[in-house]
Design a protein around this motif. Structure first.
Motif, short mmCIF file in Angstrom:
data_model
loop_
_atom_site.label_atom_id
_atom_site.label_comp_id
_atom_site.label_asym_id
_atom_site.label_seq_id
_atom_site.Cartn_x
_atom_site.Cartn_y
_atom_site.Cartn_z
N TYR A 85 0.84 -1.19 0.00
CA TYR A 85 0.00 0.00 0.00
C TYR A 85 0.88 1.24 0.00
N ALA A 86 0.56 2.16 -0.86
CA ALA A 86 1.19 3.48 -0.91
C ALA A 86 0.08 4.52 -0.82
N PHE A 87 0.38 5.65 -0.19
CA PHE A 87 -0.66 6.65 0.07
C PHE A 87 -1.21 7.29 -1.20
N ASP A 88 -0.51 7.15 -2.29
CA ASP A 88 -0.96 7.79 -3.53
C ASP A 88 -1.69 6.81 -4.45
N ARG A 89 -1.98 5.60 -3.98
CA ARG A 89 -2.69 4.62 -4.80
C ARG A 89 -3.40 3.60 -3.92
N PRO A 90 -4.39 2.89 -4.47
CA PRO A 90 -5.12 1.89 -3.68
C PRO A 90 -4.22 0.72 -3.29
N ALA A 91 -4.62 0.02 -2.25
CA ALA A 91 -3.88 -1.16 -1.82
C ALA A 91 -3.91 -2.22 -2.91
N ASN A 92 -2.79 -2.90 -3.10
CA ASN A 92 -2.67 -3.94 -4.11
C ASN A 92 -2.62 -5.30 -3.42
N MET A 93 -3.69 -6.09 -3.55
CA MET A 93 -3.80 -7.38 -2.90
C MET A 93 -3.36 -8.48 -3.87
N ARG A 95 -3.25 -12.12 -5.64
CA ARG A 95 -4.39 -12.92 -6.06
C ARG A 95 -4.77 -14.03 -5.07
N PRO A 96 -3.82 -14.78 -4.47
CA PRO A 96 -4.23 -15.85 -3.55
C PRO A 96 -5.02 -15.35 -2.34
N TYR A 97 -4.92 -14.06 -2.03
CA TYR A 97 -5.59 -13.51 -0.86
C TYR A 97 -6.82 -12.67 -1.20
N GLU A 98 -7.12 -12.54 -2.45
CA GLU A 98 -8.29 -11.76 -2.85
C GLU A 98 -9.57 -12.41 -2.33
N ASN A 99 -10.56 -11.58 -1.99
CA ASN A 99 -11.90 -12.01 -1.55
C ASN A 99 -11.92 -12.68 -0.19
N ARG A 100 -10.79 -12.74 0.49
CA ARG A 100 -10.79 -13.30 1.85
C ARG A 100 -9.88 -12.52 2.79
N THR A 101 -9.39 -11.38 2.33
CA THR A 101 -8.48 -10.57 3.12
C THR A 101 -8.93 -9.11 3.12
N LYS A 102 -8.88 -8.46 4.28
CA LYS A 102 -9.23 -7.04 4.41
C LYS A 102 -8.04 -6.29 4.99
N PHE A 103 -7.65 -5.22 4.30
CA PHE A 103 -6.55 -4.38 4.75
C PHE A 103 -7.10 -3.02 5.17
N ASN A 104 -6.75 -2.59 6.38
CA ASN A 104 -7.20 -1.30 6.89
C ASN A 104 -6.15 -0.24 6.58
N GLU A 105 -6.49 0.72 5.75
CA GLU A 105 -5.53 1.74 5.32
C GLU A 105 -5.25 2.78 6.39
N THR A 106 -5.99 2.75 7.50
CA THR A 106 -5.77 3.71 8.58
C THR A 106 -4.75 3.20 9.59
N ASP A 107 -4.96 1.97 10.10
CA ASP A 107 -4.04 1.44 11.11
C ASP A 107 -3.18 0.30 10.57
N PHE A 108 -3.32 -0.02 9.29
CA PHE A 108 -2.52 -1.03 8.59
C PHE A 108 -2.77 -2.46 9.10
N SER A 109 -3.85 -2.68 9.83
CA SER A 109 -4.17 -4.04 10.29
C SER A 109 -4.65 -4.89 9.12
N LEU A 110 -4.57 -6.20 9.31
CA LEU A 110 -4.92 -7.13 8.24
C LEU A 110 -5.78 -8.25 8.81
N GLN A 111 -6.89 -8.55 8.13
CA GLN A 111 -7.75 -9.68 8.49
C GLN A 111 -7.68 -10.71 7.37
N ILE A 112 -7.49 -11.97 7.76
CA ILE A 112 -7.39 -13.06 6.78
C ILE A 112 -8.32 -14.19 7.19
N VAL A 113 -9.17 -14.64 6.26
CA VAL A 113 -9.95 -15.86 6.46
C VAL A 113 -9.05 -17.02 6.03
N LEU A 114 -8.77 -17.90 6.96
CA LEU A 114 -7.69 -18.87 6.77
C LEU A 114 -8.07 -20.05 5.89
N GLN A 115 -7.08 -20.47 5.10
CA GLN A 115 -7.15 -21.70 4.33
C GLN A 115 -6.01 -22.61 4.78
#
Length: 290
Positions: A85-93, A95-115
């Motif tokens: 993540y860079a402040f001048d562009r959207p977060a780049n996720m 592919r293996p983590y798409e649709n199951r991972t959430k990145f918080n651009e404020t506190d940089f925390s990360l949520q992952i639904v585990l496989q």
């Protein structure tokens, strides 16, 4: 110069066109979010055990102003990026983590639904700071076990019950009878804990047997009704048959007393055949019990 080169520098000052602060490990924590089977929900700072299908939250303390951050993973010698993540562009996720991972651009925390494949090392990096590698162990929860065996056994015979787990890997097995823990003996024996052997079963061995399985994130059990047949139950058909023979014999004797002499020989022969059939039936039943 790239971000990796800057982070590899150990001393404060300008190095190859970038300013580097003294290298230090940024503390961070991870925890499993509820609900999640029986996984430990307390935060961890070095190693976390969680379950397939559950959500973990990775957090870091507030950082100095930074323009570029990323979460990374490591499996053996292989390293990769989960999100950058860079402040001048959207977060780049990735592919293996798409649709199951959430990145918080404020506190940089990360949520992952585990496989299943998420069992690996993780860390957070910024332009000036990096965490140490954090171990996340991902365990598959256990399905309800099944007990395979004969539900009925003759008194004096041997039998065994096998506990199978179809999903997940059990670390521990133990057995209960009518809710009480079973201990091993010459009469009760365990093979790899997953198999229960009963030697010379008696009537007291009848009851409900439960197999309990457990791993780091889950526990499950199932029960099985075992009935031990008394030897008298096996011989009952023989006894009834012989009683019937005896009744027929009585009738024949009464008839023989009033029969002409020429017919008595044939009646006695029939009576002898009935007794022989009863004896043969007894012999076959006793042989089956041996």
């Amino acid at each position: 110069m790239g971000l990796s080169s800057c982070l590899e520098s150990k001393q404060k000052g300008w190095r190859n066109g970038c300013y580097v602060t003294t290298a230090r490990a940024t503390p961070w924590s991870a925890r499993t979010l509820s609900p999640c089977y029986s996984a430990d929900l307390r935060p961890a700072s070095e190693r976390l055990v969680s379950a397939v299908g559950c959500t973990v939250l990775l957090t870091i303390p507030p950082l100095k102003a930074s323009k570029v951050v990323s979460w990374e993973y490591k499996t053996g010698p292989q390293e990769g990026v989960i999100v950058d993540y860079a402040f001048d562009r959207p977060a780049n996720m990735s592919r293996p983590y798409e649709n199951r991972t959430k990145f918080n651009e404020t506190d940089f925390s990360l949520q992952i639904v585990l496989q299943q494949g998420d069992d690996r090392l993780y860390r957070f990096r910024s332009e000036s700071e990096a965490t140490g590698w954090f171990q996340l162990r991902v365990v598959e929860p256990l399905s309800e076990p099944e007990i395979v065996g004969n539900s009925s056994v003759k008194a004096g015979g041997n039998t065994k019950l096998v506990c199978n787990v179809l999903e997940g890997k059990a670390d521990l097995y133990w057995w209960k009878k009518n809710g009480e823990l079973l201990l091993g003996s010459d009469h009760i024996q365990f093979v790899d804990n997953s198999t229960l052997c009963i030697v010379k079963a008696s009537m007291n061995d009848s009851g409900y047997y439960a197999c309990v399985v457990r791993n780091e994130v889950s526990q499950n059990e199932t029960s099985f009704l075992l009935h031990v047949q008394h030897a008298a139950n096996v011989l009952l058909p023989v006894v009834l048959a012989c009683v019937a023979v005896g009744l027929l014999a009585d009738e024949h004797i009464l008839e023989l007393t009033s029969c002409p002499r020429g017919q008595k020989k044939g009646r006695w022969l029939n009576l002898l055949l009935l007794h022989l059939k009863c004896y043969d039936l007894q012999r076959k039943q006793l042989k089956a019990m041996a």
